[in-house]
Design a protein around this motif. Structure first.
Motif, PDB file in Angstrom:
ATOM      1  N   LEU A 191       1.023  -1.173  -0.046  1.00  0.00           N
ATOM      2  CA  LEU A 191       0.020   0.076   0.018  1.00  0.00           C
ATOM      3  C   LEU A 191       0.829   1.250   0.111  1.00  0.00           C
ATOM      4  CD1 LEU A 191      -2.277  -2.116   0.617  1.00  0.00           C
ATOM      5  CD2 LEU A 191      -3.005  -0.524   2.461  1.00  0.00           C
ATOM      6  N   ASP A 198      -3.767   7.285  -3.781  1.00  0.00           N
ATOM      7  CA  ASP A 198      -3.657   5.930  -3.051  1.00  0.00           C
ATOM      8  C   ASP A 198      -3.288   5.031  -4.087  1.00  0.00           C
ATOM      9  OD1 ASP A 198      -3.924   6.903  -0.218  1.00  0.00           O
ATOM     10  OD2 ASP A 198      -6.088   6.494  -0.350  1.00  0.00           O
ATOM     11  N   ARG A 199      -2.507   4.189  -4.001  1.00  0.00           N
ATOM     12  CA  ARG A 199      -2.223   3.220  -4.894  1.00  0.00           C
ATOM     13  C   ARG A 199      -1.852   1.747  -3.983  1.00  0.00           C
ATOM     14  NH1 ARG A 199      -3.982   6.093  -8.052  1.00  0.00           N
ATOM     15  NH2 ARG A 199      -2.880   6.742  -9.998  1.00  0.00           N
ATOM     16  N   THR A 200      -2.242   0.523  -4.853  1.00  0.00           N
ATOM     17  CA  THR A 200      -1.950  -0.967  -4.367  1.00  0.00           C
ATOM     18  C   THR A 200      -1.387  -1.580  -5.318  1.00  0.00           C
ATOM     19  OG1 THR A 200      -4.055  -0.553  -3.013  1.00  0.00           O
ATOM     20  CG2 THR A 200      -2.999  -2.812  -3.288  1.00  0.00           C
ATOM     21  N   TRP A 228      -6.930  -0.864   4.350  1.00  0.00           N
ATOM     22  CA  TRP A 228      -7.104  -1.661   3.129  1.00  0.00           C
ATOM     23  C   TRP A 228      -8.924  -1.838   2.881  1.00  0.00           C
ATOM     24  CZ3 TRP A 228      -4.836  -4.815  -0.201  1.00  0.00           C
ATOM     25  CH2 TRP A 228      -5.464  -6.012  -0.593  1.00  0.00           C
ATOM     26  N   ASP A 230     -11.133   0.499   3.020  1.00  0.00           N
ATOM     27  CA  ASP A 230     -11.226   1.718   2.078  1.00  0.00           C
ATOM     28  C   ASP A 230     -10.815   1.400   0.648  1.00  0.00           C
ATOM     29  OD1 ASP A 230     -12.196   3.000   4.391  1.00  0.00           O
ATOM     30  OD2 ASP A 230     -10.511   4.354   4.612  1.00  0.00           O
ATOM     31  N   ARG A 231      -9.780   0.900   0.587  1.00  0.00           N
ATOM     32  CA  ARG A 231      -9.383   0.837  -0.745  1.00  0.00           C
ATOM     33  C   ARG A 231     -10.308  -0.332  -1.616  1.00  0.00           C
ATOM     34  NH1 ARG A 231      -2.862   2.157  -1.224  1.00  0.00           N
ATOM     35  NH2 ARG A 231      -3.064   3.565   0.405  1.00  0.00           N
ATOM     36  N   ARG A 234     -13.356   1.359  -2.920  1.00  0.00           N
ATOM     37  CA  ARG A 234     -13.180   2.015  -3.964  1.00  0.00           C
ATOM     38  C   ARG A 234     -12.923   1.092  -5.183  1.00  0.00           C
ATOM     39  NH1 ARG A 234     -10.129   5.304  -0.499  1.00  0.00           N
ATOM     40  NH2 ARG A 234      -8.162   4.272  -1.390  1.00  0.00           N
TER      41      ARG A 234
END
Length: 324
Positions: A191, A198-200, A228, A230-231, A234
């Motif tokens: 993360l 934000d990027r994963t 985690w 929240d992502r 999205r």
């Protein structure tokens, strides 16, 4: 490091008794020749190790010998903190540290308790390679050196330069501000922030990593569990969502829901079957999921999905309609 390996050798012999050089080599993931050299080094350092030849021979320690070399190093302590998921330790490049830490912890136990713990451990199996249907689990492999570089940048709070291969795209270099590491179902993720976004990043798709030494632009504290979630929210709602109306028996509800993003509406028809409005990521996701559940589920709409599933079923029926 050789010093850590020598300590591991002593602890293995203390806990398991006589072991052959090939068996020690497998445990330590080194060559048999390396084990023989390490045994010479231990002997020269005054450790009472001796060799017994013959069919049941091997290396052993003199009875009663104890070692006080049980202090955990940084990586070993860290490995124990993630030991709730042994696979997580492997993904983060801490597999060997975890094995070494476990040896040290076991060695500190009283002899009776140590024997009891060893017996109990034989009756526990975590994350086997296959499930009950003999389907093999193929976990992602991440080189230890790469995982260690990413890990160092995360803990030191440094910016990280990675060469990343996104799905169906050529690899590119990018600089990110690492936030934390997550492992989910045998997949590891980094993360991070890239600029303000934000990027994963999946660890297995990082081809190279460089700790730049520059301070990362990130908050001093982080709630990884919330980040985690929240992502994930999205990701699930960020595509061109597709809603499908289906009818199915109540007994097949949970398997269908497990493949969907959300259930928007649900009611029970007069015949006891469920009528549900189920949302999927996109059209491709909906078609794949409903084909998986086709024997137990009827798609009422949209019409294009009914037509697509009908075409698939027709092709399958034609293929299997005549003897091979």
């Amino acid at each position: 490091m050789r010093a850590d390996r020598l300590v591991a050798l002593v602890l293995l012999l203390r806990q398991r008794g006589r072991m052959t050089a090939p068996a020690l080599a497998r445990e330590l993931e080194v060559s048999t020749r390396t084990v023989l050299r390490d045994m010479e080094a231990l002997s020269a350092a005054g450790v009472p190790v001796y060799a017994e030849r013959g069919r049941h021979g091997g290396f052993a320690l003199l009875p009663g010998f104890r070692t006080t070399l049980t202090g955990l190093n940084h990586d070993e302590a860290l490995a124990l903190l993630v030991a709730g998921s042994r696979r997580g330790a492997q993904l983060f490049g801490l597999g060997s540290a975890l094995a070494s830490a476990v040896l040290k912890v076991v060695d500190t136990l009283p002899e009776g308790l140590r024997d009891t713990a060893a017996g109990a451990a034989q009756r526990l199996l975590v994350d086997p390679e296959t499930d009950l249907l003999a389907r093999r689990v193929d976990p992602e492999e991440v080189p230890d050196s790469l995982a260690a570089e990413v890990r160092r940048a995360v803990f030191a709070g440094h910016r990280l330069r990675i060469r990343y291969a996104a799905a169906n795209r050529p690899p590119t270099w990018r600089t990110v501000d690492p936030i934390g590491l997550v492992t989910v179902r045998d997949q590891g993720y980094l993360l991070a922030k890239r600029g303000t976004e934000d990027r994963t990043y999946r660890l297995s798709r990082i081809l190279a990593a460089e700790d730049t030494g520059e301070p990362a632009r990130r908050p001093d504290t982080v709630d990884l569990d919330r980040a985690w979630r929240d992502r994930g929210t999205r990701f699930r709602t960020g595509g061109d969502g597709t809603t499908v109306v289906v009818r199915l028996d109540p007994g097949h509800r949970e398997p269908l829901v497990a493949t969907a993003l959300a259930v928007r509406a649900e009611e029970t028809d007069a015949d006891g079957r469920l009528r549900m409005h189920v949302e999927f990521q996109d059209a491709r996701h909906a078609e794949w999921a409903l084909w998986e559940h086709a024997p137990h589920t009827e798609v009422l709409g949209p019409q294009w999905l009914r037509a697509s599933l009908h075409e698939r079923a027709t092709r399958v029926a034609a293929r299997y309609g005549a003897p091979a």
